[in-house]
Design a protein around this motif. Sequence first.
Motif, mmCIF file in Angstrom:
data_model
loop_
_atom_site.group_PDB
_atom_site.id
_atom_site.type_symbol
_atom_site.label_atom_id
_atom_site.label_comp_id
_atom_site.label_asym_id
_atom_site.label_seq_id
_atom_site.Cartn_x
_atom_site.Cartn_y
_atom_site.Cartn_z
ATOM 1 N N LEU A 291 0.085 -0.782 0.336
ATOM 2 C CA LEU A 291 -0.291 -0.477 0.318
ATOM 3 C C LEU A 291 0.838 1.006 -0.236
ATOM 4 N N ILE A 336 0.046 3.873 6.875
ATOM 5 C CA ILE A 336 -0.791 3.526 6.216
ATOM 6 C C ILE A 336 -2.532 4.285 6.514
ATOM 7 N N PHE A 337 -2.645 4.220 7.460
ATOM 8 C CA PHE A 337 -3.528 4.831 7.360
ATOM 9 C C PHE A 337 -4.045 6.478 6.868
ATOM 10 N N GLY A 340 -4.054 5.375 3.150
ATOM 11 C CA GLY A 340 -5.187 5.240 3.172
ATOM 12 C C GLY A 340 -6.379 6.331 2.732
ATOM 13 N N ILE A 341 -5.827 7.440 3.662
ATOM 14 C CA ILE A 341 -6.937 8.533 3.292
ATOM 15 C C ILE A 341 -6.112 10.141 2.421
ATOM 16 N N TYR A 343 -6.716 10.743 0.107
ATOM 17 C CA TYR A 343 -7.743 11.632 -0.626
ATOM 18 C C TYR A 343 -7.929 13.411 0.074
ATOM 19 N N LEU A 344 -7.790 13.308 1.139
ATOM 20 C CA LEU A 344 -7.417 14.112 1.922
ATOM 21 C C LEU A 344 -6.177 14.980 2.215
#
Lengths: 372, 320
Positions: A291, A336-337, A340-341, A343-344
């Motif tokens: 990821l 990883i969080f 994952g976001i 987009y922000l």
Amino acid sequence: MFRFKFSKMNGILVPILSVVMGFILGAIIMMIFGYNPILGYKAMLDTAFQSPKSIGEIFVTAGPLIFTALGFSVASAAGFFNIGLPGQALAGWIASVWVGLAIGESVPKPIALTIVIVVGVLAGALAAAIPGILRAYNETSEVIVTIMMNYILLYVSTHLVNNVIPEQFISTKGTTKMVGANASLRTEFLSSISGGSRLNLGIFFALICLVLVWFLMKKTTLGYEITSVGLNPLASKYAGMNSNRIIVLSMVISGALAGMGGVVYGLGTFGNFFIQSSSLSIGFDGMAVSLLGGGTSIGILLSALLFSILKLGGQGMPLRAGVPTELVDVIIASIIFFVGISYLIKFILKKIEDKNKEKKVTQVSKVEGGKS
Amino acid sequence: MGADTMSTIASIITQTLVYSTPLVFTALGGTFSERGGVVNVGLEGIMVMGAFSSVVFNLTFASTFGVWTPWLALLVGGFVGMLLSVLHAVATINLRADHIISGTVINMLAPALAIFLVKVLYGKGQTDQVVETFGYWKVPGLSKIPFIGPLLFEKTSAPAFVAILFAIIAWFVIYKTRFGLRLRSVGENPQAADTLGINVYGMKYAGVLISGFLGGIGGAVFAQTISGRFAITTISGQGFISMAAMIFGKWNPLGAMGAALFFGFAQNLSIVGDSLPIISSIPKVYLESAPYALTIIVLVLFFGRSKGPKAIGKTYIKSK
């Protein structure tokens, strides 16, 4: 003057910013609990790079991670979330060690290595084929099936070591003997150049596979088909692709790579098998590596090395800075969080860019206004 | 029936209830989240934080609250689970993160964070054994019923009855109240729900937060009835089994409860099987793998195409 566009560089900026934010969060946590973050991170780097041996160990740790990450990325390209990496790697690990124990002393090294690798890869591929087939022909969620398979394989491996593998291969309860030199991925040479580390052929196989998987995905018809099924399964079907075959194949390739991760873990890192109490960490870490690496070969290589430095360096943190090792896993999870976001992050980068553009426009219009 | 057989059966029933209770709570949590369209793979991590925080509370306040400690610790576990689920809610609902990635992050984060905190608080890798546990409970009145009383109500687990009550309430909430109708409509067709003036994001938040609360309680129950302390291996797969129970139960709270009871029975069998006739001759690996294998088989045989709520796992982006 700002010339480059942030948004064009999302592929590089998102992972870098995620790593930076992960480290900042780690520092904040350290400060909250009264540790000195500079000392903490210094301890981490000092431990990871303290000697040729520790540097060798970075590559030892990175090898299996690269394989599981590659496995995850191939399945992802086809649109599947392969959470079964821990089980598939475990299957590869135990299968290769078992066969390695049987042939490690009697069969010449090149042949023995070929056999153990093929067996481990097949075991991983088989473990992934089941969810792949169920997904392709029954539309059963691969997420649920692979999660369940992880536990089944975990218990089966314990059962095999405790009750099935012949007594002569077992050293103490739950632990097998070390495989013979001919079935081991370690060599005298690699160990001697790295100050006696467990450096083994695994990392070199991993580098070769990074290139092979890149070639498979970018330069072959199968790779093209896998990607197009991942992007739009229906359109691929109309275009005449046999999507069921591709679904199964992509899972099989994914599992084979994870299985190879298990082989490297077993015959390179440890040299034996011992029963596990929970899912293999190289499975979930490989997912994280993939990821963070954005699924690309070079990205996976870099993030696998970063993870290895974190993991190994983290072991020195309690002794040198008093910080519990687990902080490293908190940092990894938060990296990883942030990926994952993304987009922000992309949203913020876009905002900055737009602001710059606006500034530029107003400046230009001012200049033009002055002229007229 | 001899007294020995009676007590063996009674103990199997009790132990089944004990092992099922955490699964029931967590599976109910999963049902709320997924009914609102948010996949929650992070239940395992939420259970870990619930277990951790309840044990810390229990160790700290046992002398203050006495026998009420474990019950209060349930609320603490639920609250901490809910806090963790906020992360999942913000990531999936507002920030368009992949539901599975966000859930997996929670599963990676929770054990690391919990053990980190255990080391900070206690200077070692696991906590001490808690003194105040749920123990066994005699249901007043009902235990006097001949035959059934001694089997079901004589020496049993109090949280189990709370869990069953919760399942009934959850069923009522999801199928008979306005809130439940709205939650389901958001999970099935968020666009339509939005058109009707339902606050889609709000409902999704509610679903995820309830899942965090119930998942945290699930972890807290497990820690205070079964393990009695917190270590890295305390929660090992119960969150995933709860997810399976939810799917087994077709996203229906009562179905989820039934499946959780069955899984609890299976888990219990693999643990106490050695002391039971017939069962002890079955290799442990079959008993241990049974719940997971059964989940796959049931999924393949009975579900196939038909999945849960229609819009599950998709991020709803409100168009302006």
